[in-house]
Design a protein around this motif. Structure first.
Motif, PDB file in Angstrom:
ATOM      1  N   UNK A 369       0.838  -1.212   0.000  1.00 26.52           N
ATOM      2  CA  UNK A 369       0.000   0.000   0.000  1.00 26.52           C
ATOM      3  C   UNK A 369       0.870   1.258   0.000  1.00 26.52           C
ATOM      4  N   UNK A 370       1.988   1.207   0.740  1.00 26.02           N
ATOM      5  CA  UNK A 370       2.901   2.358   0.753  1.00 26.02           C
ATOM      6  C   UNK A 370       3.559   2.526  -0.617  1.00 26.02           C
ATOM      7  N   UNK A 372       2.327   1.628  -3.486  1.00 26.62           N
ATOM      8  CA  UNK A 372       1.340   2.137  -4.437  1.00 26.62           C
ATOM      9  C   UNK A 372       1.126   3.636  -4.235  1.00 26.62           C
ATOM     10  N   UNK A 373       1.093   4.049  -2.980  1.00 26.17           N
ATOM     11  CA  UNK A 373       0.883   5.476  -2.694  1.00 26.17           C
ATOM     12  C   UNK A 373       1.965   6.319  -3.378  1.00 26.17           C
ATOM     13  N   UNK A 374       3.221   5.893  -3.231  1.00 25.87           N
ATOM     14  CA  UNK A 374       4.315   6.655  -3.840  1.00 25.87           C
ATOM     15  C   UNK A 374       4.261   6.573  -5.366  1.00 25.87           C
ATOM     16  N   UNK A 375       3.928   5.385  -5.883  1.00 26.17           N
ATOM     17  CA  UNK A 375       3.851   5.236  -7.340  1.00 26.17           C
ATOM     18  C   UNK A 375       2.723   6.101  -7.910  1.00 26.17           C
ATOM     19  N   UNK A 376       1.647   6.216  -7.146  1.00 28.49           N
ATOM     20  CA  UNK A 376       0.513   7.009  -7.628  1.00 28.49           C
ATOM     21  C   UNK A 376       0.865   8.499  -7.678  1.00 28.49           C
ATOM     22  N   UNK A 377       2.021   8.861  -7.110  1.00 30.45           N
ATOM     23  CA  UNK A 377       2.476  10.253  -7.202  1.00 30.45           C
ATOM     24  C   UNK A 377       3.575  10.406  -8.240  1.00 30.45           C
ATOM     25  N   UNK A 378       3.811   9.330  -9.013  1.00 30.26           N
ATOM     26  CA  UNK A 378       4.714   9.450 -10.147  1.00 30.26           C
ATOM     27  C   UNK A 378       6.113   8.901  -9.941  1.00 30.26           C
ATOM     28  N   UNK A 379       6.375   8.255  -8.788  1.00 28.89           N
ATOM     29  CA  UNK A 379       7.688   7.643  -8.577  1.00 28.89           C
ATOM     30  C   UNK A 379       7.681   6.250  -9.192  1.00 28.89           C
ATOM     31  N   UNK A 380       8.726   5.879  -9.936  1.00 25.86           N
ATOM     32  CA  UNK A 380       8.714   4.535 -10.493  1.00 25.86           C
ATOM     33  C   UNK A 380       8.966   3.517  -9.387  1.00 25.86           C
ATOM     34  N   UNK A 381       8.761   2.238  -9.710  1.00 24.00           N
ATOM     35  CA  UNK A 381       8.765   1.199  -8.675  1.00 24.00           C
ATOM     36  C   UNK A 381      10.090   1.157  -7.911  1.00 24.00           C
ATOM     37  N   UNK A 387      13.001   4.731  -1.693  1.00 25.09           N
ATOM     38  CA  UNK A 387      12.582   5.809  -0.797  1.00 25.09           C
ATOM     39  C   UNK A 387      11.969   5.241   0.491  1.00 25.09           C
ATOM     40  N   UNK A 388      11.174   4.197   0.348  1.00 19.81           N
ATOM     41  CA  UNK A 388      10.570   3.594   1.544  1.00 19.81           C
ATOM     42  C   UNK A 388      11.625   2.936   2.424  1.00 19.81           C
ATOM     43  N   UNK A 391      13.329   5.657   4.190  1.00 16.49           N
ATOM     44  CA  UNK A 391      12.457   6.193   5.238  1.00 16.49           C
ATOM     45  C   UNK A 391      12.379   5.288   6.449  1.00 16.49           C
TER      46      UNK A 391
END
Ligand SMILES: Nc1ncnc2c1ncn2[C@@H]1O[C@H](COP(=O)(O)OP(=O)(O)OP(=O)(O)O)[C@@H](O)[C@H]1O
Ligand SMILES: [Mg+2]
Lengths: 426, 254
Positions: A369-370, A372-381, A387-388, A391
């Motif tokens: 889910x995390x 997908x959230x980042x990908x939905x903002x335009x970051x590739x997989x 990044x996660x 973090x």
């Protein structure tokens, strides 16, 4: 020279090493206990997952004095409040205590015999662990920090232990920190090195009533090093001890943090380990709620890649009568490869009834889910994953109080999590 | 802008979307209402590219391109945005650096200049004014410990930073206090332009008084049962959903 009956080459070599004359009674007691003792094996419950064979197969000699350019290790907040040790020996020319406030003693042990009576008095059990005894038998130098009553030290102090091993050597840094009632201090303790060596530090901490110590412990030993560390902290009534152990280096590391909390005291033992390749990092912690109304926090995080292995054993003891205890422990682990391994175990011993104890352990991959959230903002997989991962680790660094330490650790974590190209360092 | 034809999708083997048809043109604002569990969030996540949902049939064109040929991140960079009903917390990553990263990834894809931290600082300060967010939220970890309403505000901040062509806002209004609802509603209106479109998912007509839709659709049981103008929202508020379901069962609600 005393004669020793010990089973492994490691111990024979070490106990036959040089034996400085100071602290005689501490040394003799330790040597007495070492006699006949051998390295633990995986048959010992406390060493079940950590095999010391690689260590016992080697011989380590005493570490010679060396000069090292330390400019790369200087931290701007602490240029005038640093003590540097190279190969276990104090390095006076690399050290500088000009900004240490009056009244604070921040000295090499070898010049502070007045601290003699306090050394070795923080007792974390009937018999010290083997590696603590090895340190007591063989340490040559280290630091003493004494902060007088009600003095709040505003500049952090820097303890830097560097090891340069051309051939396998053993070093035994020793540290004693005493805060008198009402005193406050921030301490940064760092271990760096190159080559193959054994580093066996022991840090003793005594915190007076209402005193506060914030202690950052950075382990960046060489990738071939063995690091077996002991930390013992006794916290007086309403005192606070907050430590964070950040482990990046060493082929093999074992941490033994032990904290005893008196009435109303507060203790933090946070940890972060970033492991890759064949690294093993083992933490066996002990949080002792000896008296009522003490509060403890533990957040231990590991990121494990390659064939590395992390072990966490978190013991929490609530003594009879320690009512009103509030103890929290979290072990969170991120596995980045199929061959990485984590063994985590909370161990609660509660002998009082009015207590709040919570613990949790999680071992897993990144949360989809995390991602997908980042990908939905335009970051590739890949970017989202890196990044996660960054973090997950950086979370532990957020509360490091010294800015330059926080920044350099974030950079290190970023490089290790392939997140450097993301440029997210604020 | 968005053309959905007979879309069906399932999760864990359960068919949730059972044939959706929807046409959204540039400049339009659409609202979707419907009972709990009817598939509203599912539609949003399927459009945004959530990997857990399986598209089992139908077709979606976004600006003339087959949406399902794009991965979630490619859809975002192509101008699709979904404001989550339940935004995710990401510890350890500061809000500001995440926003800059997302902005730069999109700028890079569009061949625009990326912003360095200083330039982005100026840029983001305009944006946080738009959503009336306090500056301290930029330094905090992304959504970590944010209240429900603060998370929604942060979703609209992300929308303001990314300036999407199509924004799907899933229950923006749930968890917002009255003032926040007005502020964020106004912000969304100001971001709306003739070449952009909005899909608002909501349970309440209140938000639709600020963000006034051209079309309101009732989604129930994985199908759109009724579509009408904005007056439908108030009618649903008064009468509930039963009459729509009954009329649909009788075959005449459209
Ligand atoms: N992971 C899942 N596994 C099984 N069923 C699921 C899963 N996720 C969603 N569903 C089901 O899909 C259906 C549609 O859910 P969805 O979240 O789209 O509803 P919704 O219309 O957004 O509801 P609400 O108004 O409550 O937000 C529900 O019945 C839900 O239980
Ligand atoms: Mg929903």
């Amino acid at each position: 020279m005393t004669s020793m009956v010990v089973g492994s080459n490691l111990l024979v070599d070490l106990v036959r090493g040089p034996r400085p004359a100071e602290w005689a009674s501490l040394r003799e007691a330790a040597e007495g206990r070492l006699e006949g003792r051998d390295l633990p094996t995986t048959k010992d419950e406390a060493w079940k997952y950590t095999d010391l064979k690689a260590l016992s197969a080697r011989a380590f000699s005493p570490a010679p004095r060396a000069t090292v350019d330390i400019s790369a290790y200087l931290l701007p907040e602490m240029v005038g409040t640093r003590q540097v040790f190279v190969n276990g020996h104090h390095a006076p020319h690399a050290s500088c205590a000009s900004a240490v406030p009056a009244g604070v003693r921040f000295l090499p042990l070898s010049t502070a015999s007045e601290a003699c009576h306090a050394l070795g008095t923080v007792k974390n059990g009937e018999v010290p662990e083997l590696f603590e005894d090895l340190n007591s038998a063989r340490f040559e130098d280290g630091a003493v920090i004494l902060v007088p009553k009600n003095l709040k030290v505003t500049l952090p102090l820097h303890l830097l232990f560097l090891t340069r091993a051309d051939a396998p050597v053993a070093v035994f840094p020793r540290v004693l920190v005493v805060l008198e009632p009402g005193a406050e201090l921030e301490l940064v303790e760092e271990h760096h090195g190159e080559g193959t060596y054994l580093s066996c530090p022991v840090v003793e901490v005594r915190i007076g009533e209402g005193a506060i110590l914030r202690h950052e412990r950075v382990q960046r030993e060489s990738p071939e090093a063995f690091h077996l560390g002991t930390l013992k902290a006794e916290v007086g009534r309403h005192g606070q001890y907050h430590s964070r152990t950040l482990s990046f280096g060493a082929r093999f590391s074992r941490q033994h943090p032990w904290v005893r909390l008196a009435e109303g005291a507060e203790g933090t033992l946070d940890g972060l380990a970033l492991l890759d390749g064949q690294q093993v990092a083992d933490t066996h912690s002990f949080m002792h709620h000896a008296e009522p109304n003490a509060v403890s926090h533990q957040l231990h995080k590991c990121i494990v890649d390659g064939k590395a292995r992390a072990i966490f054993n978190g013991q929490v003891r609530v003594a009879p009568g320690a009512q009103g205890t509030d103890a929290k422990q979290q072990s969170r682990n991120l596995l980045l490869s199929e061959t990485a391994r984590v063994d985590t175990k909370p161990q609660l011993e509660i002998y009082a009834d009015d207590v709040k104890c919570s613990h949790g352990a999680a071992v897993g991959q990144l949360d989809p889910e995390e991602l997908f959230y980042l990908e939905s903002r335009g970051l590739n997989a890949d970017d989202a994953r890196n990044l996660l991962t960054y973090g997950f680790a950086a979370d532990v660094l957020q509360r490091v109080p010294v800015a330059s330490v926080r920044r350099s650790l974030r950079q290190l974590v970023m490089a290790r999590t392939q997140a450097a190209s993301l440029g997210v360092l604020a | 802008m968005l053309s959905i034809k007979n879309l069906t999708a399932s999760i864990n083997g359960t068919l949730v979307l059972k044939g959706i048809d929807l046409e959204i043109k540039a400049g339009e604002i659409h609202a979707i209402m419907g009972p709990n569990g009817s598939g509203k969030s599912t539609l949003g996540k399927v459009l945004a590219g959530h990997p857990a949902y399986e598209v089992t049939g139908g077709e979606v064109l976004f600006e003339g391109r087959d949406l399902f040929s794009l991965a979630a991140d490619e859809r975002a960079r192509a101008g699709l945005f979904m404001g989550f009903q339940h935004p995710i917390e990401v510890p350890g990553v500061s809000n500001a650096s995440f926003l800059r990263l997302a902005y730069n990834k999109k700028a890079e894809a569009e061949g625009r200049d990326e912003l360095d931290p200083l330039e982005f600082d100026d840029f983001i300060h305009e944006k946080i004014k738009l959503v009336a967010m306090r500056e301290e939220f930029l330094d905090r970890s992304l959504n970590e410990g944010f209240s429900g309403g603060e998370k929604k505000r942060n979703e609209i901040l992300q929308m303001a930073v990314l300036e999407p062509k199509l924004a799907i806002l899933d229950e923006l209004d749930s968890g917002l206090d009255i003032d926040a609802l007005r502020v964020l509603g106004d912000a969304v209106n100001r971001l709306q332009r003739a070449d952009r479109a909005l899909l608002i998912i909501t349970h309440f007509p209140r938000i639709l008084e600020t963000i006034q839709p051209h079309h309101v659709h009732v989604l129930s049981g994985g199908r759109i049962l009724k579509s009408a103008g904005k007056e439908l929202a108030l009618e649903l508020e008064e009468r509930g959903y039963d009459w729509v379901l009954e009329a649909s069962a009788a075959g005449g609600a459209r």
